[in-house]
Every structure is written in structure tokens, then in C-alpha cells.
Scaffold this motif. Structure first.
Motif, PDB file in Angstrom:
ATOM      1  N   PRO A  55      54.170  50.618  38.221  1.00  0.00           N
ATOM      2  CA  PRO A  55      54.013  52.079  38.272  1.00  0.00           C
ATOM      3  C   PRO A  55      52.961  52.591  37.302  1.00  0.00           C
ATOM      4  CG  PRO A  55      55.915  51.533  36.950  1.00  0.00           C
ATOM      5  CD  PRO A  55      55.363  50.217  37.441  1.00  0.00           C
ATOM      6  N   TYR A  56      51.911  51.811  37.088  1.00  0.00           N
ATOM      7  CA  TYR A  56      50.849  52.184  36.147  1.00  0.00           C
ATOM      8  C   TYR A  56      49.495  51.900  36.787  1.00  0.00           C
ATOM      9  CZ  TYR A  56      54.921  51.023  33.276  1.00  0.00           C
ATOM     10  OH  TYR A  56      56.185  50.913  32.775  1.00  0.00           O
ATOM     11  N   GLY A  57      48.484  52.567  36.279  1.00  0.00           N
ATOM     12  CA  GLY A  57      47.127  52.190  36.624  1.00  0.00           C
ATOM     13  C   GLY A  57      46.744  50.934  35.863  1.00  0.00           C
ATOM     14  N   ILE A  58      45.884  50.126  36.442  1.00  0.00           N
ATOM     15  CA  ILE A  58      45.481  48.870  35.807  1.00  0.00           C
ATOM     16  C   ILE A  58      44.017  48.986  35.392  1.00  0.00           C
ATOM     17  CG2 ILE A  58      45.152  46.391  36.134  1.00  0.00           C
ATOM     18  CD1 ILE A  58      47.483  46.414  38.077  1.00  0.00           C
ATOM     19  N   ALA A  59      43.793  48.986  34.065  1.00  0.00           N
ATOM     20  CA  ALA A  59      42.423  49.066  33.558  1.00  0.00           C
ATOM     21  C   ALA A  59      41.674  47.768  33.812  1.00  0.00           C
ATOM     22  CB  ALA A  59      42.433  49.387  32.067  1.00  0.00           C
ATOM     23  N   ALA A  60      42.329  46.639  33.543  1.00  0.00           N
ATOM     24  CA  ALA A  60      41.683  45.334  33.744  1.00  0.00           C
ATOM     25  C   ALA A  60      42.740  44.243  33.695  1.00  0.00           C
ATOM     26  CB  ALA A  60      40.616  45.078  32.681  1.00  0.00           C
ATOM     27  N   ILE A  61      42.426  43.142  34.335  1.00  0.00           N
ATOM     28  CA  ILE A  61      43.270  41.940  34.310  1.00  0.00           C
ATOM     29  C   ILE A  61      42.418  40.811  33.749  1.00  0.00           C
ATOM     30  CG2 ILE A  61      44.604  40.302  35.680  1.00  0.00           C
ATOM     31  CD1 ILE A  61      44.911  42.534  37.792  1.00  0.00           C
ATOM     32  N   GLY A  62      42.931  40.106  32.754  1.00  0.00           N
ATOM     33  CA  GLY A  62      42.177  39.012  32.139  1.00  0.00           C
ATOM     34  C   GLY A  62      42.900  37.698  32.254  1.00  0.00           C
ATOM     35  N   LEU A  63      42.165  36.637  32.504  1.00  0.00           N
ATOM     36  CA  LEU A  63      42.728  35.293  32.524  1.00  0.00           C
ATOM     37  C   LEU A  63      41.688  34.298  32.040  1.00  0.00           C
ATOM     38  CD1 LEU A  63      42.929  33.999  36.209  1.00  0.00           C
ATOM     39  CD2 LEU A  63      41.847  36.148  35.625  1.00  0.00           C
TER      40      LEU A  63
END
Length: 355
Positions: A55-63
Motif C-alpha cells: 500500500p505504498y509507492g515504490i521509489a526504487a528496488i535494489g538488488l
């Protein structure tokens, strides 16, 4: 579990620690507070479904860059998420400061690095480059097993005073049979190895034919192979590792990226220039060194070879070969960017770049 009372308009930074079966997920808010954590199957569909349910906006995903990371990166990026592959050495250096290592803690550490911007992004290779790399890896694996089998049989025969000596690939089997003729036990020991070797040689020949055909059909590979010492394997290795020549603003950046520049340790009055850094793609570094060796000892005379021979007189053959490998990478990148074949004279090469 998600934090209570957070608004749906909040953006989170998500760190993924990927393993074969499952991926640890940790989300941090804009001010660094923990928002949620979970364990999700290591598959693009499962991760995309999980991200969409948040239920949130996603600024970035890192891996962290790794064996499964490019596959997962592509799935997340295709789903519209801002996804970043993070340089492995840098991430490991940051995470090893923690006294306790778990997948959860690593995911948290990756999320923190992502939120603060303390990471170096890694280029995610295209599918075609990954396919080329798969073909080259298969060829290398078969070749290594073939060499190991041949050396193993040499060792077995040496125990009985039977020495193969220098022998060509085509004469290897005949020479072994010549040495073991009349000894039933040695024949029983050697025959399975010889049959396995013959099968591996057939498979290797098929893989090398595929590599040659692929290199012959593509204009980029044919262009790279105009340089002496660069054959189909080196051309495909270089192209699959670089993937996109536009990644590098300057051709000179290829040398440090592939780990062929000297390392440096400077602090106060101490300033030590040591061996090459060996950072980056080990396969490409090996291919460039092999190309340099071929050019230096067997290649046609050209301005690069002449430069390396002069350097060998001053600094020795080994250092000259490493320096030549670095410069070959630089020139190959420039050839690719400009779409021009290798120029055998320095005057022709300089005239091309000043035109």
C-alpha cells in the motif's frame, strides 16, 4: 509486517537479498524507518505480485548483481518498477561491517544503501548478450573438462614410466594406444577415458562451429576481428561483456572497468602502485590477455605490436603483455563506437580520429 498509520502516498526503498529458493525483502520509508519485511519466492512473477500489493509507492528496488539478479531485474523493470542492480564488491564491503549476517539483515543493508545513494549501479545486459555468454561458458566448461581428462591420463601413464611427451591433439589418442599396447590393465583403464575424450572433442568442435558461425554473421564481430589476435571467441567475449558501447563515455574507461590498470594504495607519505586491480569481468580480462599474447608473438606487424615490443624492452614482456591487453580493449571499444576496421599503421589510426 507493515508499520501502522502510514499513508498510501509514502514512497519506500526496497532491498532484495536473493537466494536460489527465496528472496528476503526489506522496505524502508523516506526517513529510514522500517516499513515491511517478507520472504518471497525468487521468481519475477512472485516479486511483482508482492510489490503491487504493497500500500505504498515504490521509489526504487535494489538488488545485488548475481546469477539470478539479471533475470529478476528484467521482470521487475518490465513491470514498471524502478530497479537498480548494485555493484557486488561495493555491497559486500558495506555489509561485512555487520557482526551478524542473515538474509534479512542483508536485505535491510541493501535498502539502506539504496535510500542513501551509496551504491554503484551495474549495467543489466541484454538477453542476446546473456545468450552469447551462455554459449561461451558452455564452450569453456567442455574445454576445461577435456584438458583435465588429458592431463589425468598423462598422470596415470607416468606412474608406469610411460611418457606421452609433446603430442598434437590429433595424435594424442594414437600415442596413448601405442604406449599401452599389450597391457590389459592399462588398456582397461585408458579406454573409458579415451572414449570420453572423443565425445568431448566432438561436442567442443560443435560449440566452436557455432561460435564461428555467430561471429561470421554479425557485422560487429567481423569488425572486431579485423584486429590481429582477435578471433571469434575474443570478439564474442568482448561484445557480450560490454553489451552496449555507449555505456562508456571514453574508450579509456574500458581498461579500469575490466581490471587491467594498476592498483594504488596512497596514504600520507606512502604511495604504492601495485599489481592490476583484477576488478570487473574475469572472462573478458583473460580474453584480452590471450589476444595480447597472440598479437605480441604471432600477430601481423602493426602499430600496437610495435608499441608493446618497445615497452617490453623497458619494462619486461609480462608487463608489456598486460599493457597491450588493456590497450586492445580500448581500441576495440573505439572501433565499435566508430564502426571502423583496425588500422595497421599509427598514421592511419591517427588520421581517422582527427578527420
Amino acid at each position: 509486517m507493515p508499520c501502522e498509520g502510514k499513508g498510501h502516498d509514502m514512497e519506500v526503498y526496497i532491498g532484495l537479498d536473493v537466494s536460489l529458493a527465496s528472496t528476503a525483502v526489506w522496505a524502508l520509508g523516506e526517513t529510514g524507518e522500517m516499513v515491511t519485511e517478507a520472504q518471497v519466492a525468487s521468481a519475477p512473477d512472485a516479486l511483482v505480485s508482492f510489490m503491487r500489493e504493497l500500500p505504498y509507492g515504490i521509489a526504487a528496488i535494489g538488488l545485488e548483481a548475481g546469477p539470478l539478479s539479471r533475470w529478476l531485474h528484467k521482470g521487475l523493470a518490465d513491470a514498471g518498477f524502478e530497479t537498480v542492480l548494485m555493484e557486488t564488491r561495493q555491497v559486500k564491503s558495506a555489509l561485512k561491517a555487520k557482526p551478524i549476517k542473515t538474509d534479512r539483515r542483508d536485505a535491510y543493508g541493501i535498502a539502506r544503501l539504496l535510500r542513501m545513494g551509496w551504491f554503484r549501479p551495474v549495467h543489466c545486459k541484454t538477453v542476446s548478450s546473456q545468450e552469447m555468454r551462455a554459449l561461451l561458458t558452455s564452450r569453456k566448461s567442455v574445454l576445461e573438462v577435456l584438458i583435465e581428462i588429458e592431463l589425468s591420463l598423462r598422470g596415470v601413464l607416468r606412474n608406469f614410466g610411460l611418457k606421452l611427451g609433446p603430442v598434437s591433439k590429433g595424435r594424442y589418442e594414437a600415442r596413448v594406444r601405442e604406449l599401452i599396447a599389450g597391457n590389459a590393465m592399462l588398456e582397461a583403464a585408458a579406454e573409458p577415458i579415451l572414449r570420453a575424450r572423443a565425445a568431448l572433442r566432438r561436442e567442443l568442435a560443435g560449440l566452436e562451429k557455432q561460435v564461428r558461425n555467430l561471429a561470421g554473421k554479425d557485422p560487429t564481430f567481423r569488425l572486431l576481428m579485423t584486429m590481429p589476435g582477435v578471433g571469434p571467441v575474443v570478439a564474442l567475449t568482448f561484445a557480450s561483456a560490454i553489451d552496449d558501447p555507449g555505456r562508456f563515455r571514453r574508450s579509456k574507461d574500458v581498461g579500469p572497468w575490466v581490471g587491467l590498470t594498476p592498483g594504488r594504495n596512497q596514504s600520507g607519505e606512502r604511495d604504492i602502485v601495485g599489481a592490476i586491480t583484477r576488478a570487473g569481468d574475469a572472462g573478458l580480462r583473460t580474453a584480452l590477455y590471450q589476444a595480447a599474447t597472440v598479437m605480441l608473438y604471432r600477430g601481423a606487424h602493426n602499430w600496437l605490436k610495435a608499441w608493446a615490443l618497445r615497452l617490453a624492452v623497458l619494462r619486461g614482456r609480462k608487463r608489456a603483455t598486460v599493457a597491450l591487453a588493456r590497450r586492445i580493449g580500448v581500441v576495440l571499444h573505439r572501433m565499435w563506437r566508430d564502426g571502423t576496421a583496425f588500422r595497421f599503421t599509427r598514421e592511419a589510426a591517427m588520421a581517422l580520429h582527427t578527420a
